[in-house]
Design an enzyme around this catalytic site. Structure first.
Site, PDB file in Angstrom:
ATOM      1  N   ASP A 193       5.638  62.920 -39.284  1.00 53.64           N
ATOM      2  CA  ASP A 193       4.829  63.119 -38.081  1.00 53.64           C
ATOM      3  C   ASP A 193       4.915  61.882 -37.188  1.00 53.64           C
ATOM      4  O   ASP A 193       5.188  61.956 -35.990  1.00 53.64           O
ATOM      5  CB  ASP A 193       3.378  63.380 -38.512  1.00 53.64           C
ATOM      6  CG  ASP A 193       2.498  63.808 -37.355  1.00 53.64           C
ATOM      7  OD1 ASP A 193       3.032  64.102 -36.280  1.00 53.64           O
ATOM      8  OD2 ASP A 193       1.264  63.851 -37.532  1.00 53.64           O
ATOM      9  N   LYS A 236       7.403  54.974 -49.129  1.00 57.00           N
ATOM     10  CA  LYS A 236       6.659  53.728 -49.310  1.00 57.00           C
ATOM     11  C   LYS A 236       6.390  53.593 -50.817  1.00 57.00           C
ATOM     12  O   LYS A 236       5.256  53.369 -51.257  1.00 57.00           O
ATOM     13  CB  LYS A 236       5.354  53.808 -48.489  1.00 57.00           C
ATOM     14  CG  LYS A 236       4.607  52.511 -48.334  1.00 57.00           C
ATOM     15  CD  LYS A 236       5.255  51.574 -47.331  1.00 57.00           C
ATOM     16  CE  LYS A 236       4.589  50.205 -47.398  1.00 57.00           C
ATOM     17  NZ  LYS A 236       5.342  49.173 -46.691  1.00 57.00           N
ATOM     18  N   ASP A 261       8.167  51.468 -42.996  1.00 56.38           N
ATOM     19  CA  ASP A 261       7.959  50.387 -42.016  1.00 56.38           C
ATOM     20  C   ASP A 261       9.314  49.819 -41.563  1.00 56.38           C
ATOM     21  O   ASP A 261       9.547  49.605 -40.367  1.00 56.38           O
ATOM     22  CB  ASP A 261       7.040  49.290 -42.570  1.00 56.38           C
ATOM     23  CG  ASP A 261       7.327  48.939 -44.020  1.00 56.38           C
ATOM     24  OD1 ASP A 261       8.111  49.664 -44.663  1.00 56.38           O
ATOM     25  OD2 ASP A 261       6.789  47.934 -44.518  1.00 56.38           O
ATOM     26  N   TYR A 314      -1.668  65.978 -45.459  1.00 56.85           N
ATOM     27  CA  TYR A 314      -1.988  67.188 -44.700  1.00 56.85           C
ATOM     28  C   TYR A 314      -2.496  68.324 -45.575  1.00 56.85           C
ATOM     29  O   TYR A 314      -2.836  69.388 -45.075  1.00 56.85           O
ATOM     30  CB  TYR A 314      -0.758  67.659 -43.911  1.00 56.85           C
ATOM     31  CG  TYR A 314      -0.447  66.738 -42.779  1.00 56.85           C
ATOM     32  CD1 TYR A 314       0.113  65.504 -43.019  1.00 56.85           C
ATOM     33  CD2 TYR A 314      -0.750  67.073 -41.470  1.00 56.85           C
ATOM     34  CE1 TYR A 314       0.383  64.625 -41.996  1.00 56.85           C
ATOM     35  CE2 TYR A 314      -0.477  66.205 -40.433  1.00 56.85           C
ATOM     36  CZ  TYR A 314       0.086  64.984 -40.702  1.00 56.85           C
ATOM     37  OH  TYR A 314       0.349  64.112 -39.682  1.00 56.85           O
TER      38      TYR A 314
END
Ligand code: ATP
Length: 334
Positions: free
Chosen positions: A229, A172, A205, A125
């Site tokens: 988000d 991640k 995930d 972002y």
């Protein structure tokens, strides 16, 4: 004289409808607010040449608090997101999103009680993008030690003050070894200062799988901006949809309260938007202003309206209009 001065950004689409509902509920709860309304986004661009005029940012700084309807962002061109610009210009580094089940709402689960804490100023972002050549567009995922430590400290402080049992850092870092690796390193460092709060780590995930299968496994989720988000919408889906989940954007001096959802152009103007998310956001605003009693009154009225189940809006399986739902909430204010 009104007790609080609050900047009001009605926003786009269903924004003005859910803002009106929220103002009615707050007035009925006996909260006196001197509202300072401003246009932002397309309307402000046409009038002033900027989608986020300086005077709006200055007034929010002066009042310390704003309530904001959803502001539409043109896809692919136009101007940069006003939501993102507000967070960056006011350094609203923490996005706090409680996701709780409400009684009587058709949903996959009934006992959900999650708090998503989303870093709000960087990651993808930061909006750093460029074309490398005709075939290739590049976006930069920017993660800093400063912002990561700041959001981790916010999450553990929150968990500690609200007696939450666990903070999960979402990442991640197996793929993004430096950027998410740094985020995780900062989360670990801050976690070690809060031995009373259990600390766990989860790949984003795997976390999505956990949330869909067994949301009660998690408690406070500490997320970099993009994962926060996405996970927020997933979590909203678990409790019955986007119409229900509030958010607070918090900095050291200023806070802006809003709904997690967008401007819902598909139902704008039809009078059927669900104002619950923004009403609950206004309760978070009252708590932030130190008025815990009024905050609890508003929240209890919303929960009671759902428990009675007689005037619910279409997105949660009812047939009530925004105004009918609002009146039902007002009738539940004790
Ligand atoms: P934006 O571009 O502003 O994000 P959007 O339509 O892409 O808008 P949302 O506004 O979040 O994204 O809407 C997604 C879906 O959820 C739409 O079908 C919308 O009607 C529905 N929705 C969102 N908020 C509400 C609400 N408060 N009440 C009822 N339905 C809602």
């Amino acid at each position: 004289m009104a007790r609080y001065s609050v900047v009001l950004l009605p926003g786009d689409g269903i924004g003005p409808e859910i803002v009106e509902a929220t103002q009615i509920v707050l007035a009925a709860a006996g909260v006196e607010i001197d509202w300072k309304p401003f246009d932002v986004g397309v309307a402000a661009l046409e009038r002033t040449g900027s989608p986020l005029p300086d005077e709006v940012v200055e007034e929010i700084r002066r009042c310390g608090v704003a309530l904001k309807g959803p502001i539409a962002t043109p896809i692919g061109g136009g101007f940069a997101s006003v939501n993102v610009a507000l967070r960056q210009r006011l350094n609203l580094y923490a996005n706090l999103r409680p996701v709780r089940s409400l009684p009587g709402v058709p949903a996959r689960y009934s006992g959900v009680d999650l708090v998503i804490i989303r870093e709000n100023t960087e990651d993808l972002y930061a909006g750093i993008e460029h074309w490398l050549d005709d075939d290739t567009a590049i976006a930069v995922k920017r993660i800093t030690r400063t912002a990561s430590r700041q959001i981790a400290r916010f999450a553990f402080d929150y968990a500690s003050r609200h007696r939450r049992r666990q903070v999960t850092a979402v990442h991640k870092a197996n793929i993004l070894k430096m950027s998410d690796g740094l985020f995780l390193q900062c989360a670990r460092e801050i976690a070690s200062q809060y031995p009373q709060v259990r600390y766990v780590e989860r790949l984003v995930d795997a976390l999505c799988l956990d949330l869909v299968l067994d949301p009660e496994r998690h408690d406070v989720l500490l997320c970099p901006n993009l994962y926060g988000d996405i996970v927020s919408d997933l979590a909203a889906g678990l409790v019955g949809g986007l119409g229900l989940t509030p958010a607070a954007n918090i900095g050291d001096e200023v806070a802006v309260f809003e709904a997690v959802h967008g401007s819902a152009p598909d139902i704008a103007g039809k009078g059927i938007a669900n104002p619950t998310a923004l009403i609950l956001a206004s309760a978070m605003m009252l708590a932030h202003l130190g008025d815990d009693e009024a905050a609890a009154r508003v929240e209890r009225a919303v929960v009671e309206t759902y428990r009675r189940g007689r005037a619910l809006p279409p997105d949660v399986g009812g047939t009530a209009t925004t105004r009918e739902f609002t009146q039902a909430v007002v009738a539940c204010i004790a």
